[in-house]
Design an enzyme around this catalytic site. Structure first.
Site, PDB file in Angstrom:
ATOM      1  CB  CYS A  72      -7.054  -6.761 -45.758  1.00  0.00           C
ATOM      2  SG  CYS A  72      -6.364  -5.287 -45.015  1.00  0.00           S
ATOM      3  NE  ARG A 100      -7.983  -3.532 -40.334  1.00  0.00           N
ATOM      4  CZ  ARG A 100      -7.457  -4.262 -41.329  1.00  0.00           C
ATOM      5  NH1 ARG A 100      -8.154  -4.522 -42.408  1.00  0.00           N
ATOM      6  NH2 ARG A 100      -6.232  -4.741 -41.235  1.00  0.00           N
TER       7      ARG A 100
HETATM    8  C1  BEZ Z   1      -3.617  -6.881 -42.208  1.00  0.00           C
HETATM    9  O1  BEZ Z   1      -3.292  -7.965 -41.770  1.00  0.00           O
HETATM   10  O2  BEZ Z   1      -4.584  -6.724 -42.947  1.00  0.00           O
HETATM   11  C2  BEZ Z   1      -2.801  -5.682 -41.822  1.00  0.00           C
HETATM   12  C3  BEZ Z   1      -2.246  -5.659 -40.546  1.00  0.00           C
HETATM   13  C4  BEZ Z   1      -1.476  -4.566 -40.183  1.00  0.00           C
HETATM   14  C5  BEZ Z   1      -1.269  -3.533 -41.075  1.00  0.00           C
HETATM   15  C6  BEZ Z   1      -1.869  -3.564 -42.326  1.00  0.00           C
HETATM   16  C7  BEZ Z   1      -2.631  -4.647 -42.693  1.00  0.00           C
END
Ligand code: BEZ
Length: 237
Positions: free
Chosen positions: A54, A137
């Site tokens: 993110c 997402r």
């Molecule tokens: C992230 O790195 O943004 C992420 C990865 C896995 C689950 C939720 C967020």
């Protein structure tokens, strides 16, 4: 039919009016999509603040906000975190994170707090098979009349491709402005697809080469349109 105990959720569809909501964001309250009338907008969700994928996405989106603004497209983010978490995360990004040449990145577009998941549920952003506590997402491309024109969902582990998101906005605007469609992998400057011939006469004329287009067969014709014309037209909208 059995439903395996899964709660049914509403999912907006392409062509629907974007579900309306009022929300608190890092840029104050917003009234969506009403206050975005006249602009394109990308409403997108991310799973959680202070997570690496993110963070890379927010830095990229914020760094490229101007490219979206040039095609009259605003950005609005959402996660099911609270406002103070959002503020702290965006401050951390600006003050501490240097990533792939991006640093001191200020996220100026609104980031919605949605602790109750009210908005996330309205937009089908909670997909329990992936996570029941985090939004996937999701990307909703909404036109100036508030109609959903494209929906893309990515899982938690997969960061989005921002060249593709910009291409989607430009392709939709080009299709609207020139009454055409865009073929596979289209980029501004590439040939465009003209609507199929609606009569036997038009089909014959096209195959006879009477119109200014290239026909691979009567139902598959393309026309040229240079990149400058595409970009100058859509940037005036
Ligand atoms: C992230 O790195 O943004 C992420 C990865 C896995 C689950 C939720 C967020």
């Amino acid at each position: 039919m059995e439903n395996d105990g899964m709660q049914s959720v509403s999912m907006p569809r392409i062509g629907d009016k974007a579900p309306a909501f009022k929300a608190v964001t890092t840029q104050g309250e917003i009234n969506f999509p009403e206050q975005y009338s006249g602009s394109w907008v990308i409403l997108f969700s991310h799973p959680a603040d202070f997570t690496p994928v993110c963070t890379s996405e927010f830095m990229t989106f914020a760094s490229r906000e101007e490219e979206f603004a040039r095609v009259n497209c605003k950005l609005v983010g959402l996660s099911v975190d609270g406002l103070y978490s959002h503020i702290a995360w965006l401050r951390t990004i600006k003050d501490k994170i240097e990533y792939r040449g991006m640093k001191n990145v200020e996220v100026k577009f609104p980031l919605i707090e949605d602790i109750t998941m009210e908005v996330a549920h309205k937009y089908g952003m909670i997909q329990p098979g992936e996570s029941s506590t985090k939004a996937v997402r999701a990307v909703f491309v909404i036109d100036p009349k508030g109609i959903i024109r494209t929906i893309i969902y990515y899982p938690l582990s997969l960061g989005r491709n921002f060249d593709e998101l910009l291409r989607v906005v430009i392709a939709l605007q080009t299709a609207d402005a020139f009454s055409v469609a865009t073929p596979a992998d289209w980029q501004p400057g590439d040939d465009l697809i003209v609507p199929p011939a609606g009569s036997c006469g038009t089909a014959k004329e096209r195959m006879d080469g009477k119109e200014d287009m290239k026909c691979y067969d009567w139902f598959f014709c393309t026309r040229k349109l240079d990149k400058e014309k595409v970009l100058s037209t859509i940037q005036k909208q």
